[in-house]
Every structure is written in C-alpha cells, then in structure tokens.
Design a protein around this motif. Structure first.
Motif: not given
Length: 617
Positions: A258-269
């Motif tokens: 997310r710092e680098q512009g991505g969209l992952f969330t903890m729930e996604d993983l």
C-alpha cells in the motif's frame, strides 16, 4: 590404404557405430530408476536432488525446487503464483493444485479505467495479485509430502544467504534497472552497485537476499514452535502458512504494498486459500491427458487434441507444410475459444467447458480447417453441445470490432520484438517423479524481474493482473472482479496410459506454452521421438491468438519457424498466407519425464533452449 578406408566406412555403416554416434540430441536424455528432478536452473535441480537424497518423495523434491527457483528469480519470485498436477500412486488419480492469487480489494474495472488504462499494468504494485506460491508450496508439502518445511526450505535459505548469480538473471536486472529504481525495496535488493556504470550484480557475484532469508526463517520458526507445542507435521506446516497469510509477514506485505501504491488488505491475504481441484481431461488415441481447469489456458491443449484427432497427422509427416498448416489452424480454433470463454469457474458466468471439450464440438471445429490459413477464425458456439443456449451471442458479433484495436499491421521483427517478449513472457517449470509412483508437474510464475518487492520481506510481487480484460466484448468470463482469479497462461500437463503415468510435461513461455506442449506430445505419440528428441524438436509458434500480456495484441497468420525448416516448406506456407519469422531454437524450453514401464525406468527430457536442467538417479 584407400581400400582399407572404404572397408572401414562400410563396416561403420553396416554396424551403426553407436559408441560414437549414439548421441543424436544436443543434450543427453536423462535416465533414472529411483528419482528424477528437472527445473529451470541447474542449482534448482540440485536442490531437488538434495531433497531426494535425504529420503524425500517427488512432492518434497518439487517443493524444494520451487523454493529454490523462486529464490533465484527464475522468472518468478515468492509472491507469484503456483499451479500443479500431482499423480497420487495410492489413489491412482491426478490431483490439481490451484495456488493462483486473486484480485485485491479495490481493484475494479472502474478503478483501472479511471487511471486511463485499457488493461491493468504489466508492472508495478497495481499489477499484483495476492501471493500464491508460498501457500501452494506449503499445501502440497503438508498434504502429499513427507518432510518438514524446514528440510524443504533449507536449500532455498542457503541460496538466500548468498549464491553466485547467473548471467541471465544478472543481465535482466541490469537492463530493467530504470524501472527497479522506482520501488525502494526492489532497489535495495537488486542494485548492490548503485551509482556505478553497472548497478546490478555481475555474473558470478554472490547475490545476497537477507530480508528473504529472514522471511523464510520466520516460516521455519512457526513450524518449530507448532511442533514443540505438540502439533504433527501437517499441522506445523499449516502454522507457517498462517503466519505468512495472517501474521507479521502478511502485515509487512500489506503495509509496504500500500505504501508503494498497491491495493492489498489484510483480509485479502487472510481470506485467500489454495484450492485442491479435479483436473480436466480428454482421451487422445487411448492416452488420458490432464490439464488444470479453465482459470488457466490448459484446456486449449485438450481442445486442440480433440480437433487433431480427426486428422491422420502421421501420414502428413513431421513438420511438413500440411502438418504445420493443420496444427496451426487447430490451435487457432482452440485458442479463439480460450480468448472468449475461459475464466475463473468459481464466478458467474461459468465457462461452457462440457461443450468446449466434447468430441462432437471438436468435429465441427475441425471442418473449418482449410488448405490456406484463415485469419478470421474466431470463437465457436459450444453451448448446443452441452444442451444449452449461448447467453453471449451478441458479444460474439461485437468481438471482431473490438479485436480490430488489438491487431497491428507491423510484422514481427525478430526474437527481440517487444510483442514477442510479451507474448512469450516466461515462467519456469518443475518436473519430479520417484520410484514409489509420485509424479509432479508445476508451472509456477509471477514476480519476475523487474518486480516490486514487498517491503522488508524480500518477497517479489506478481504481475498477473495484466491478464484481465476490462471490456466484456473480449471475454465476459474473464472480466476483472475483486476476489477473482485471472485466466492465466500457466499450464502443467500430465498423461496416463493404461491407468499409469505416461508423460509429465511443462514449459515456460507465456501464450506459447500449450503450443509447445501440444507439439511435444504429438512428437512422442505420433512420430515416435524420445522425450529428449521431442524436447529439442523444431516447434512452430502461432500468434493468431490474443496475447495475455501488455496490450493483448493478436497477429493473424504470423508464425515463428525454426531456421532448419527447408525453403520448399517455407514457400508452401507463404502461399497459404503465413507471415514467417525464424529462430534458431523453438523448443520452449520444455521439461518432461516419460515413463518406461517395460524396463521400470524414467526418461527425462530438458530442451536445449534455455538454462533448464535435470538430475536423476
């Protein structure tokens, strides 16, 4: 003297001096009785042999090779995706492993269109699906292996501590350094000589990945703790799995992405899970051929075989003009269906696979093959062959208009053509088999150089989001949606004959994978080649199908031929409407294991195309 020489030559010809000329291929075939390990890097194959020598089975060895090649950036990293076929000798069946990541939360069609994109990007944090390879490795090991995660990860951890990097990877880093510099954690890992003329590692330099070493160490630590708390081997491996996807490793992946512009969330993983599935299969002349489901391109090979079963390929002759024309058009028909109908079967609409893989549908498609190539070949309608009505006939009519945007006129300029480099975007492949009957075929990928590295984990992220479409006219089954798996090119293969393993095979090469695999299979079954001969053989590559990468272009009638194809065949194909380019090696690179049940041995093939390598005993 001359008479004696003539007598020697006569005796040489009559006796067939096998001691001198037994080697008919550029690389020798592998022979083994106890086990066989083949993958994309020599050190990767060595890792597999180390696991075998410690008593592991083929699943253990395959997992050891997967960990090693992911650490070596063999066109993949730990944040990529893994898909596999496993033959279970006790159950006497082929099992499919789906460790493909999914689209993260927030990654919608509207989001990418708002960024001015026709497709998700080929690189960067917005190209990343959730990591799949760690989960795939740990699931295979827990369910079908015999060793601990610590044992299997040991070679990869040694590599992460430092190994002499090979020229191919080192030079790829150097040529991609401008993009790598965009991402701080990638720059730290890949460019140890910042400010110098060459900023990437030199070939043979010790390449150290301390962050990745620490991440792998955390997985081992989680397993050790679970074992100390009374958990069994399988439960302890899944404890490591949980740490990666729900613990501190996941937290750092999400934070840094997310710092680098991505969209992952903890729930996604945390919500993502590996799927153990039933493979798809067809029977070709008494041989059962298995592929993964339609979230891959694998069924296109099965469709091609169904179509080609209607022709006498052997009588045409290997790589004759008639043979090339027939195989090319069969692939065009199958891949046109792939481009429109394949997608994640867990989501609606569901692909019409029963119709697509029916022999009756194949017979109808086979009737479309002509003496000259047809550049207008498009998807068929498989729904009547499964007793249904096609809900997307209107989109089929609109598809030609949509494809015009993806059909540039420029011919292929050579092996370094940007279109070819995208179309053939690599992966690696892993083949393993043992005397107990376990067989494993894997095509892992994702996170190739240049990759975004997820913070201080050392994990390079996938670039698989680019395989989505954002326009339903292109493929209503593969429209981007959060939580969904994109339709990928990755496609391990396995074949059984008389209920026993016959051939296990895989290849790298993006959209060319099932083209090479189809020809390897036909080379062995129709033309009697050994597995090494088939691995090196002069394949063709078609571009009359939509690329799964970049701008998703298509080049009807374009074909890559081997330099060895003679002039009369070239002239014949030119008259049939083909636009040709030529390469010295066109074999993949393919890796395969053929099972010699008569002698109780294994034959291994590893093509002369790249750095792929095998070891057997």
């Amino acid at each position: 003297m001359f008479k004696q020489f003539r007598l020697f030559i006569l005796a040489f010809v009559l006796l067939g001096n096998h001691s001198i000329f037994a080697q008919t291929t550029q690389k020798p075939p592998l022979h083994g009785k106890e086990w066989m390990a083949i993958t994309g890097k020599p050190l990767g194959a060595t890792a597999g042999s180390m696991i075998f020598q410690q008593g592991g089975n083929a699943v253990d060895a395959a997992c050891g090779m997967l960990a090693a090649v992911a650490t070596m950036w063999d066109v993949l990293s730990w944040g990529g995706e893994t898909q596999a076929l496993i033959y279970h000798p006790e159950l006497k069946k082929v099992i499919a492993i789906n460790a493909m990541g999914v689209t993260p939360t927030g990654a919608t069609i509207e989001f990418y269109k708002s960024q001015g994109m026709d497709y998700p990007p080929a690189f960067g944090p917005l190209a990343a699906t959730t990591p799949g390879t760690p989960g795939g490795l740990m699931t295979m090991l827990a369910e079908y292996g015999t060793m601990s995660l610590e044992q299997v990860l040991k070679p990869a951890m040694q590599l992460a501590k430092g190994y002499p990097i090979e020229a191919q990877t080192a030079n790829s880093i150097e040529s991609n350094k401008a993009r790598i510099k965009e991402w701080p954690y990638s720059r730290k890992v890949f460019l140890p000589h910042l400010g110098e003329e060459r900023e990437a590692p030199h070939a043979g330099e010790i390449f150290v990945q301390e962050d990745l070493y620490q991440t792998l160490g955390k997985l081992v630590e989680a397993e050790r703790t679970a074992l100390a708390n009374g958990k069994n081997r399988k439960e302890a491996i899944y404890a490591a799995y949980e740490r990666f996807y729900s613990g501190d490793i996941a937290e750092e992946i999400v934070r840094s992405t997310r710092e680098q512009g991505g969209l992952f969330t903890m729930e996604d993983l945390a919500m993502w899970k590996v799927k153990i599935e039933e493979p798809l299969s067809v029977n070709y002349k008494g041989i059962d051929v298995y592929k993964l489901q339609e979230w891959t391109q694998g069924p296109a090979l099965l469709q091609s075989l169904n179509i080609l079963e209607n022709f006498d390929l052997k009588s045409m002759g290997y790589n004759s003009a008639n043979y090339i024309n027939t195989v090319y058009q069969a692939m065009s028909l199958a891949f046109a269906d792939r481009d429109f109908y394949y997608g994640d079967p867990d989501f609606e609409p569901k692909s019409p696979m029963r119709g697509l893989l029916s022999k009756e549908y194949a017979k109808e498609r086979a009737k479309l093959i002509q003496e000259k190539n047809d550049p207008t070949i498009g998807p068929g309608d498989p729904y009547p062959f499964q007793g249904g009505k096609n809900p997307f006939l209107d989109l089929l009519e609109k598809r030609t208009e949509a494809l015009a945007y993806h059909t540039p006129e420029q011919p292929i300029s050579g092996p370094e053509d940007p279109f070819l480099l995208e179309f053939q975007s690599g992966t690696t492949s892993i083949q393993a088999a043992d005397a107990e009957g376990w067989v494993v075929s894997i095509t892992p990928s994702g996170g190739w150089v240049p990759a975004v590295i997820a913070g201080n984990t050392g994990v390079g992220l996938s670039q698989r989001m680019q395989s989505w479409v954002l326009d339903e006219r292109m493929n209503p089954y593969n429209l981007l949606e959060p939580g969904k798996r994109p339709r990928v090119t990755l496609t391990p293969s396995m074949a059984l004959k008389d209920g026993k393993p016959y051939l296990s095979f895989a290849v790298q090469g993006g959209d060319t994978q099932d083209q090479d695999l189809l020809q390897l299979f036909l080379n062995i079954v129709e033309f009697g080649m050994t597995v090494q001969e088939a691995s090196e053989a002069a394949n063709i590559h078609s571009y009359q199908m939509q690329s799964s990468f970049g701008a998703h272009e298509i080049k009807p009638g374009s074909i890559t031929l081997n330099n060895a194809i003679p002039s009369w065949i070239r002239n014949d194909l030119r008259k049939r409407g083909y636009k040709m380019d030529f390469q010295e090696r066109t074999s993949g690179p393919l890796n395969a294991i053929w099972f010699d049940w008569k002698h109780g041995t294994l034959w291994g093939g590893s093509s002369n195309h790249g750095e792929d390598y095998g070891i057997a005993w």
